[in-house]
Design a protein around this motif. Sequence first.
Motif, short mmCIF file in Angstrom:
data_model
loop_
_atom_site.label_atom_id
_atom_site.label_comp_id
_atom_site.label_asym_id
_atom_site.label_seq_id
_atom_site.Cartn_x
_atom_site.Cartn_y
_atom_site.Cartn_z
N GLN A 10 0.88 -1.31 -0.04
CA GLN A 10 -0.04 0.19 0.03
C GLN A 10 1.12 1.23 -0.13
N ALA A 11 1.83 1.34 0.66
CA ALA A 11 2.88 2.32 0.79
C ALA A 11 3.47 2.55 -0.47
N LEU A 12 3.86 1.51 -1.29
CA LEU A 12 4.12 1.79 -2.74
C LEU A 12 3.15 2.49 -3.66
N CYS A 13 1.96 1.68 -3.60
CA CYS A 13 0.60 2.52 -4.48
C CYS A 13 0.61 3.97 -4.13
N HIS A 14 0.84 4.14 -2.75
CA HIS A 14 0.61 5.69 -2.43
C HIS A 14 1.66 6.46 -3.16
N TYR A 15 2.95 6.08 -3.10
CA TYR A 15 3.84 6.78 -3.59
C TYR A 15 3.87 6.97 -5.13
N LEU A 16 3.34 5.88 -5.72
CA LEU A 16 3.38 5.74 -7.16
C LEU A 16 2.12 6.71 -7.65
N ALA A 17 1.10 7.11 -7.03
CA ALA A 17 0.29 8.00 -7.36
C ALA A 17 0.63 9.64 -7.35
N ALA A 18 1.74 9.61 -6.71
CA ALA A 18 2.47 11.10 -6.78
C ALA A 18 3.86 10.79 -6.62
N PRO A 19 4.59 10.38 -7.84
CA PRO A 19 6.05 9.98 -7.36
C PRO A 19 6.92 11.25 -7.22
N SER A 20 7.94 11.30 -6.41
CA SER A 20 8.76 12.59 -6.31
C SER A 20 10.21 11.95 -5.79
N GLU A 21 10.98 12.88 -5.74
CA GLU A 21 12.48 12.58 -5.13
C GLU A 21 12.32 12.39 -3.73
N GLU A 22 11.39 12.36 -3.19
CA GLU A 22 11.44 12.16 -1.56
C GLU A 22 10.40 10.80 -1.36
N GLY A 23 10.72 10.12 -0.30
CA GLY A 23 9.64 9.14 0.20
C GLY A 23 9.73 7.71 -0.59
N ALA A 28 -2.94 0.92 -14.53
CA ALA A 28 -3.10 2.27 -14.61
C ALA A 28 -2.01 3.24 -13.91
N LEU A 29 -1.94 2.64 -12.57
CA LEU A 29 -1.07 3.32 -11.73
C LEU A 29 0.37 3.34 -12.13
N VAL A 30 0.83 1.99 -12.77
CA VAL A 30 1.96 1.99 -13.06
C VAL A 30 2.49 2.77 -14.35
N CYS A 31 1.58 2.46 -15.09
CA CYS A 31 1.92 3.05 -16.55
C CYS A 31 2.01 4.65 -16.59
N LYS A 32 1.15 5.31 -15.57
CA LYS A 32 1.08 6.57 -15.38
C LYS A 32 2.21 7.06 -14.77
N MET A 65 5.44 5.64 -14.68
CA MET A 65 6.39 5.01 -15.49
C MET A 65 7.30 6.23 -15.96
N ALA A 66 6.57 7.35 -16.52
CA ALA A 66 7.39 8.49 -17.07
C ALA A 66 7.94 9.35 -15.97
N ARG A 67 7.34 9.38 -14.80
CA ARG A 67 7.96 10.54 -13.65
C ARG A 67 8.49 9.78 -12.76
N LEU A 68 8.90 8.33 -12.59
CA LEU A 68 9.73 7.89 -11.38
C LEU A 68 11.14 8.41 -11.48
N PRO A 69 11.70 8.71 -10.24
CA PRO A 69 13.24 8.85 -10.43
C PRO A 69 13.83 7.72 -10.47
N GLU A 70 15.10 7.78 -10.69
CA GLU A 70 15.74 6.54 -11.16
C GLU A 70 15.99 5.24 -10.05
N ALA A 71 16.00 5.66 -8.79
CA ALA A 71 16.47 4.58 -7.86
C ALA A 71 15.09 3.66 -7.80
N PRO A 72 13.82 4.13 -7.44
CA PRO A 72 12.49 3.43 -7.55
C PRO A 72 12.28 2.86 -8.86
N LEU A 73 12.65 3.67 -10.05
CA LEU A 73 12.40 2.94 -11.52
C LEU A 73 13.04 1.67 -11.48
N HIS A 74 14.48 1.61 -11.03
CA HIS A 74 15.15 0.50 -11.25
C HIS A 74 14.80 -0.45 -10.34
#
Length: 342
Positions: free
Chosen positions: A148-161, A184-188, A190-199
Amino acid sequence: MTAINTLTEFLTQADTQFQLFDLGRQVRPLDSAEFVRVEQQAIPYPWPLQQHAWLAVHFFQRAEEKHYLWFLKFALDERGLLVSAGPKHFMDLVVETLGYKLTGELDDATAKRLADNPYTFRPAEAKMASLHAKLGCQLEQAPSGYYQALCHYLAAPSEEGWQQLGLQGFADLAERLQQESNLALVCKAMARLPEAPLHALCQSLESAPLPPALQGALLERIAREQESAHPNPETLAYLCRAFAATASNGQRINKLLTLLETHPSPSLLLAIAGRLWPDLQDPALLDLFLERLAEQPTPFFNQVFAELVTLPLLRPQVLATLRSPTRSEAVSRAIGRLFKAG
């Protein structure tokens, strides 16, 4: 007790329900009937890595609630066939330690004795997370607290959290992509994730077949990275690796060709050889891949070429390059050095 010659017979004789997973290049189920043929040396192991089969064995007895996991690696010969002495020796060690009762509580000394043999290994953390996620879905268990914490983060990805996100959450999400809201959450994101969580996300996607929408989102992120002023070679490699459990297609092969047309990093070459090797059945891609591989230092070329030759699906094509009259000078020289080293 009838004579026991294979791991399958051993687990059956011990009255366990069991299933197998390959843990070599990614986490994927291994069909029990196919593994029986591997044990009989009728076929080579389908997914060798460093001339070994890397297995997870999940087993339990119907009368007990507890489930068990063994992580086992067994040597393969030069043709990819299982060296049967390994499983037999392992079974001897287990019988010596446990008898034929494989389930139940173990004291520390017995557990240590059982683990202390040359056939067990500890999987990488990401693979362990993927395996637990697969088994959790199969057993209809709730995802981990990280999900759930990950889903919450992916809804508004940022450099923090993202620093507090656990790999298990990424693996749990990868196993639940069939849920429309997750896709839908992951697709949206994908374009905005910082490198570390993207990896971390890409690592988890390696063991999950990807819906078309997510494949498209990954290809778009690859294109964006390619077009940036300073493409990150590690990010490109992780993005490519994410396709590992997804069937090859022309769009992906074309993207790999564009990546190889520039001077690809060793990380990207390893991603293709280690995760996307079925794509190398495409003759144009294989030729260009070997061309780029030949530009690398000799030990790197030798190591990757030797691994490709062990893959049953790819072996005939790779060996054909040894005799090909159309191969380039660079590939010919690299192969010449390979034989000298051997």
